[in-house]
Design a protein around this motif. Structure first.
Motif: not given
Length: 356
Positions: A64-66, A152-154, A176-177
């Motif tokens: 889940v990426i918010k 990246a979110q992981r 963004e990252i």
């Protein structure tokens, strides 16, 4: 099963296949749905996995990426033995965004080639090092972020320790990252492309690299451009660079711009003859160098063995820096190893605490 949540075919935006390079070219059927409202996406986040399981579908992974502008929920589905489908559910909070365009000259059809581990390039023992107190210390940097927000979110969500994400400029999600990493309280690094000895390793994005045939003005302009594109980064390390980092003059020109930006520099040491760390130190830039490559990019490598080498180096010198890549397998293996480190007398620290 999505239809039982009211997700109809009109929400389907794209169907096709995707290849997971980090899983031995695993091919998955890929469906992308645009979810129209917050209530539905929340319901899917909280209930879809249990619903799929009840219907005999194995949910192998869920991410889940918010983000400020959009939410992305990814489900990897299949049988108990294998993943067969990837399902992306997208919800835009502020309408459909316009992606930051990548100049055509920088486009390529595949991920940038991860920096391979060089042969016989052990880092020299530092002439100066941070004061040693207590446990041995290691810092971990992961290279080649920029094209995939999900990985990246992981790393930011699951890596329960200080971590540095090194982002290649000119990629779709580079800025963004960088911003995600800073917001998460972790260290963001500009993974600056520098010319390798084998020019073929630059692939189709040769124009984004600093090269040894550039005059001083071009090196300055290109370096400034990359620093601007990745504004917010705390430091810089080199992407490839086995040729450029041996050129003392051009390294000095480039690192002068890094110094003006107030950033640190980490020498990835892709060749034994590198002068990058030496130049950075002579300019008064906070610096250090890589000791061990944790993986060998998509070629794999023995992550456990490499981490053992890193720990041994840290115990000998007081600290050591390891570099890995933006690969699911690397993260999965490290999540098994990290809990064992305190028992070995090793602490994971922010790379910024190891600069000298």
């Amino acid at each position: 099963t999505l239809s039982e949540f009211g997700v109809t075919k009109e929400y389907l935006k794209r169907s096709g296949t995707t290849t997971a390079k980090n899983r031995d070219d695993e091919k998955l059927k890929h469906h992308i749905y645009r979810i129209p409202n917050r209530e539905l996406i929340r319901k899917l986040i909280s209930e879809f996995e249990d619903h799929a399981t009840r219907n005999g579908i194995r949910v192998h992974n869920r991410h889940v990426i918010k983000q400020p502008q959009k939410w992305i929920v990814s489900f990897y589905l299949g049988t108990h033995g294998a993943r067969t489908h990837k399902l992306d559910l997208q919800f835009f909070l502020k309408g459909t965004p316009t992606p930051v365009p990548m100049p055509d000259k920088y486009r390529r059809d595949k991920e940038p080639t991860p920096t391979p581990e060089p042969v016989d390039t052990p880092a020299p023992k530092p002439t100066q090092k941070p004061a040693r107190t207590g446990s041995a210390k290691i810092a971990l940097i992961f290279d080649d972020f920029g094209r995939d927000v999900e990985i990246a979110q992981r790393f930011l969500d699951e890596f329960n320790a200080p971590v540095s994400l090194a982002v290649i400029p000119y990629q779709t999600y580079s800025k963004e990252i960088i911003d995600m990493t800073v917001k998460a309280g972790q260290t963001a690094i500009l993974h600056m492309p520098m010319e390798p000895s084998n020019s073929a390793a630059m692939g189709l994005q040769t124009e984004m690299f600093l090269t040894t045939d550039m005059d001083d003005t071009t090196v300055i302009e290109k370096t400034r451009e990359m620093l601007t594109l990745c504004k917010g980064a705390h430091g810089v390390n080199n992407h490839t660079g086995s040729k450029f980092t041996t050129d003392r003059h051009r390294m000095t020109v480039a690192l002068n711009e890094v110094k003006k930006a107030g950033l640190f520099f980490i020498d990835s040491r892709t060749i034994a003859e590198t002068v990058a760390e030496d130049v950075a130190r002579s300019l008064g830039i906070p610096t250090a160098s890589r000791k061990v490559f944790i993986d060998q990019g998509y070629a794999g490598g023995d992550i456990h063995e490499n981490m053992t080498r890193l720990v041994e180096a840290a115990k000998e010198d007081g600290y050591a820096i390891g570099i890995g890549h933006a690969i699911d397998k690397t993260l999965d293996e490290l999540l098994k190893i990290l809990p064992e480190l305190p028992e070995q007398g090793v602490d994971i620290v922010d790379v910024r605490t190891l600069l000298h």
